[in-house]
Design an enzyme around this catalytic site. Sequence first.
Site, short mmCIF file in Angstrom:
data_model
loop_
_atom_site.label_atom_id
_atom_site.label_comp_id
_atom_site.label_asym_id
_atom_site.label_seq_id
_atom_site.Cartn_x
_atom_site.Cartn_y
_atom_site.Cartn_z
N LYS A 181 36.38 8.29 -4.02
CA LYS A 181 35.30 8.13 -3.05
C LYS A 181 35.52 9.14 -1.93
CE LYS A 181 32.94 4.57 -0.33
NZ LYS A 181 32.84 3.11 -0.06
N PRO A 192 24.37 -7.54 -3.13
CA PRO A 192 24.53 -7.23 -4.56
C PRO A 192 24.99 -5.81 -4.84
CG PRO A 192 22.55 -8.52 -4.21
CD PRO A 192 23.07 -8.17 -2.85
N ASP A 232 29.07 -7.05 5.26
CA ASP A 232 28.01 -6.40 4.47
C ASP A 232 28.04 -6.87 3.01
OD1 ASP A 232 25.79 -4.76 4.19
OD2 ASP A 232 26.97 -2.97 3.74
#
Length: 401
Positions: free
Chosen positions: A102, A199, A196
């Site tokens: 990332k 889905p 946060d």
Amino acid sequence: MLNEEDFLFGKTALHHGILTKEQLEECILILQAQKEAGRELTLEEVALENHFLTREKLLEIYRLLGKNRIGNYEVEKKIAQGGTSSIYIAHHIQTGKKVALKVLLPHLTRNKEFVARFDREGEALTQFDHPHIVKAYETGVYQKHHFIALELLEGESLYEFLGQKTGIDERVALEIGLQIAKAMKYLHEKGFVHRDIKPQNIMITTDQVVKLIDLGLTKQISQISITQKGMILGTPYYISPEQASGAEKIDYRTDIYSWGATMYHLLTGRPPFVGDKAKEVMDKHLKEDPLPPWQINRSISQKTSALILATLEKEPEDRPLSFEMIIHHVNQILRPDFNTDKKTLEEGEVHSELIYSRESQKLLALTQEENRKRRRKKKKGGKSISQRLLQKKKKIAKSIG
């Protein structure tokens, strides 16, 4: 005058047709102007910032220069990009171990807030060791690239899993919710708030294991107060009322609300509130009560519907006390004989088994309508929660003899 690194970068991009002569000349002019203004940028940063290069083209130049490396990892290919970061498949140069790398988007590396948030996520993930939270192996900075090396997972996000479904099987949804709740219980016990849950930040692997995969807004509870007052963080469809109002202090109960909003979506095929604009959705979180899930999906049990509504209370103190309590109730619902209970509960009634469970009183004793009445009575000096619970207990005890 270009330094050696910028010269080689520009020469390679031009020679292989990745940049035209005109584009390269314009990049050099912009670079010189930026340096005169006191900004120390590289040629590649200028090309990216001004959209002369895509991230894929930049990686192509890296490969040509033998620079497709970030830290101890060699980048193979890009697999995803979000608003703040890109994800690449990469492998460790020494061990060959494949990871999901990332990387913070280049234009955000000069934004202190985004850098701090990204680095905080990496630091938090390296501390965690839980089967339902993605594992981080390493975090660092390499030639201005902020990165986190994560375990490489195969599967799909919960958002992708939902697709256009109008809700999924209750037991499947509860099994998913249970795994998320276990991860959140672990985070809270470590002193962190996620802020946060949604889905898109949850993944279901090919082995049917549910994992939290994005902790970008995670903070230690002791640090929450440093959030700027009035700043809204979170995703509108799943945001808690206190987040929507820009409250200065946010605690673990905001995660309980977002868990409930996510479960609502799983069970009904839609979030609790929808709207054309983010502000419209957030206003609904603040002012409106959601439809009971069972009214949208008639196959949902009243117990599950009541549990979800309890997590979606406007006032944090009216929600379940902890994820441990949520786990307890989900396990109660999932017990082998839970479908054999034929009693149909009218909206506003509470199952006697739950009323008499001391741990359950706070969670399910009051339904959505009762809570609305309680909030009104609270302003007028009405009966206390304990008084009404006692009355309801007596009523149930009398009815069952």
